[in-house]
Design a protein around this motif. Structure first.
Motif, short mmCIF file in Angstrom:
data_model
loop_
_atom_site.label_atom_id
_atom_site.label_comp_id
_atom_site.label_asym_id
_atom_site.label_seq_id
_atom_site.Cartn_x
_atom_site.Cartn_y
_atom_site.Cartn_z
N LYS A 19 17.89 -18.79 -44.30
CA LYS A 19 17.74 -17.53 -45.24
C LYS A 19 16.80 -16.66 -44.44
O LYS A 19 16.96 -15.48 -44.34
CB LYS A 19 16.98 -18.00 -46.45
N ARG A 104 21.89 -16.87 -49.53
CA ARG A 104 20.57 -16.70 -50.32
C ARG A 104 19.86 -15.46 -49.71
O ARG A 104 19.56 -14.55 -50.46
CB ARG A 104 19.77 -17.85 -50.50
N GLU A 108 19.22 -12.59 -52.53
CA GLU A 108 17.80 -12.57 -52.92
C GLU A 108 16.90 -11.35 -52.32
O GLU A 108 16.11 -10.91 -52.74
CB GLU A 108 17.17 -13.98 -52.52
#
Ligand code: SF4
Length: 300
Positions: A19, A104, A108
């Motif tokens: 990520k 993610r 995110e």
């Protein structure tokens, strides 16, 4: 050989890293790229070329100061993963965590998901889909680490990918002609110059294309092919491409390429494949190296 088993936290750390590496690559250019662009600016002789390079340097500065992406194109996510042969790793779990980390990052942060299915153009809004992110594995001898190199590959540069199956009679001259003709007539200003030209030579068709990709996106600027013949080819092509005068963003000038990198392999007696892959001026990449205990170092 007794292999080291990875800690329970290992895969969770890989997920977090995959990520973070995606986000870091989009925001923080490697030092070799920054230095090369600064040098290009100092050496550029045309006024327009200087202006364009100065805008690129300003772009990098603003991205640093405001914690922003360097370019809006979040690219197709690629992870190059090297696994030491002294580690006992579950590759199925490893792959799942890489994909999850990539997804993610997109959800995110959030990032633009630039990945779609080829026909329906369906976007899952998480930078992933069937066979994407693109993940490449290598096993490294006498090594007890996992190295993950993340490269977001923008389409402006990826669209400028070419393969030609030359015949041996065309020799080295044929290879040089293909590279220079392709850059002059097809690549030109399209992939946001000054760019890195990756050249793959030899192997099979698929291997040759992969070699060009490795040459374009994994090698730091200033590195040389260890084979003197290939290193001389890199230098000759670098000078010849810069003589084309394409210049920064194609507006003319001394700086068209910031590097020409070659990766090669032996090939069949009746063929000589050559491939080109381009990496644009924000030559983005971010790396992590971690051990079985999950401790890691970040780099580029
Ligand atoms: S080619 Fe590179 S610099 Fe140009 S738009 Fe795409 S990612 Fe951005």
């Amino acid at each position: 050989m007794i292999k080291q088993t990875v800690a329970d936290s290992f895969y969770k750390t890989v997920e977090e890293l995959c990520k973070e590496l995606y986000i870091k690559a989009l925001k923080d250019l490697p030092p070799d790229v920054r230095e090369t662009l600064q040098k290009a600016y100092e050496q550029e002789e045309t006024e327009t070329g200087k202006q364009v390079l100065s805008t690129m340097l300003e772009n990098i500065k603003i991205a640093d100061e405001k914690n922003r992406l360097i370019c809006q194109d979040t690219g197709i996510p690629i992870y190059f993963v090297k696994v030491g042969n002294k580690l006992s790793v579950d590759f199925v779990q490893l792959e799942e965590t890489i994909i999850k980390g990539c997804q993610r990052a997109t959800v995110e942060h959030p990032l633009r998901s630039s990945v779609v299915s080829p026909f329906k153009r369906q976007n899952n809004q998480n930078s992933s889909g069937y066979r994407i992110p693109s993940i490449h594995y290598d096993v490294v001898q006498d090594n007890d680490k996992v190295e993950i190199l993340m490269v977001p590959k923008g389409s402006g540069s990826e669209n400028m990918s070419f393969l030609k199956m030359l015949i041996p009679a065309e020799g080295v001259r044929g290879v040089k002609r293909f590279v220079l003709d392709t850059i002059a007539t097809q690549v030109g200003a399209n992939p946001c110059p000054p760019y890195i030209v990756g050249v793959g030579i030899g192997g099979t068709a698929d291997m040759c294309v992969k070699l060009a990709k490795l040459a374009a996106v994994t090698r730091p600027i200033g590195s040389q092919n260890p084979d003197p013949e290939m290193a001389a080819f890199e230098k000759e092509m670098f000078e010849a491409i810069n003589e084309l005068g394409i210049g920064p963003m194609g507006l003319g000038g001394l700086n068209s390429a910031i590097a020409v990198n070659v990766e090669h392999a032996y090939t069949h007696i009746t063929q000589n494949p050559v491939a080109i892959n381009i990496q644009c001026w924000p030559a983005r990449r971010a790396k992590a190296i971690l051990g079985a205990d999950g401790k890691y170092e970040l780099g580029y």
